[in-house]
Enzyme design. Structure first.
Site, mmCIF file in Angstrom:
data_model
loop_
_atom_site.group_PDB
_atom_site.id
_atom_site.type_symbol
_atom_site.label_atom_id
_atom_site.label_comp_id
_atom_site.label_asym_id
_atom_site.label_seq_id
_atom_site.Cartn_x
_atom_site.Cartn_y
_atom_site.Cartn_z
ATOM 1 N N GLY A 133 44.465 31.451 19.881
ATOM 2 C CA GLY A 133 44.588 32.786 19.316
ATOM 3 C C GLY A 133 46.031 33.236 19.418
ATOM 4 O O GLY A 133 46.950 32.416 19.363
ATOM 5 N N CYS A 134 46.237 34.508 19.594
ATOM 6 C CA CYS A 134 47.591 35.051 19.670
ATOM 7 C C CYS A 134 48.388 34.351 20.767
ATOM 8 O O CYS A 134 47.989 34.347 21.929
ATOM 9 C CB CYS A 134 47.535 36.549 19.944
ATOM 10 S SG CYS A 134 49.164 37.291 20.127
ATOM 11 N N PHE A 135 49.514 33.774 20.385
ATOM 12 C CA PHE A 135 50.285 33.014 21.379
ATOM 13 C C PHE A 135 50.901 33.893 22.454
ATOM 14 O O PHE A 135 51.246 33.408 23.522
ATOM 15 C CB PHE A 135 51.323 32.094 20.746
ATOM 16 C CG PHE A 135 52.170 32.648 19.640
ATOM 17 C CD1 PHE A 135 52.674 33.932 19.643
ATOM 18 C CD2 PHE A 135 52.484 31.835 18.561
ATOM 19 C CE1 PHE A 135 53.468 34.412 18.616
ATOM 20 C CE2 PHE A 135 53.284 32.298 17.526
ATOM 21 C CZ PHE A 135 53.776 33.587 17.556
#
Length: 177
Positions: A13-15
């Site tokens: 997902g969002c890094f």
């Protein structure tokens, strides 16, 4: 001191939320936010978010396996994601936010597959584990403002981690394990 170094690549997902957990472990040399798995060279954040490049947000980790073995990295990875979500991660939806383990050699592939099987059999999750295990592809470093976001913008990072639903999910499933 160990001189042997390896690379691990995880999409979760969002890094922004994938850097800190790895960054804090012994034997981790660096954690880089970026993009992998797509068909465009050197994509930008805007291009990846447009869902037209095929890339996923990911982190690439340079680590010393004698200090922090790949098995432990994979275990820590599972504890950062919802492995049952095929549509993204938490508030972030779309293929660029789908979770995956990208293996760099046969040993990593075997470890990832065995770990996934163990997680499936653990009963922690009621739904099937849908996280992909894929051969590593070219990795493109994300723009500088994304690197180590949790250090540069700790308040924003904290609000995002909670507001996206990630922290609550992780606490519910992993706090006592």
């Amino acid at each position: 001191m160990s001189e042997k170094k390896e690379i691990a690549t995880f999409a979760g997902g969002c890094f922004w939320c994938m850097v800190k957990p790895f960054d804090e472990q012994p034997g981790i040399e660096k954690v880089v936010s970026g993009y992998t798995g797509g068909h465009t060279e050197n994509p930008t954040y805007e291009e990846v978010c447009s869902e037209t490049t095929g890339h996923r947000e990911a982190v690439q980790i340079t680590f010393q396996p004698d200090i922090y073995p790949y098995e432990k990295l994979v275990e820590l990875f599972w504890q950062q994601i919802d492995p049952t979500d095929a549509g993204g991660q938490f508030a972030d939806r779309g293929s660029s936010y789908r979770a995956a383990i990208y293996y760099h050699n046969d040993e990593q592939k075997q470890i990832a597959e065995a770990s996934k099987k163990q997680l499936e059999e653990s009963g922690i999750f009621k739904k099937p584990i849908v996280t992909d295990i894929l051969k590593a592809e070219p990795f493109y470093e994300a723009e500088g403002y994304h690197q180590h976001f949790y250090k540069k913008n700790p308040d924003h990072y904290g609000r995002y981690r909670v507001g996206s639903g990630r922290q609550g999910f992780l606490d519910e499933h992993w706090r006592d394990r």
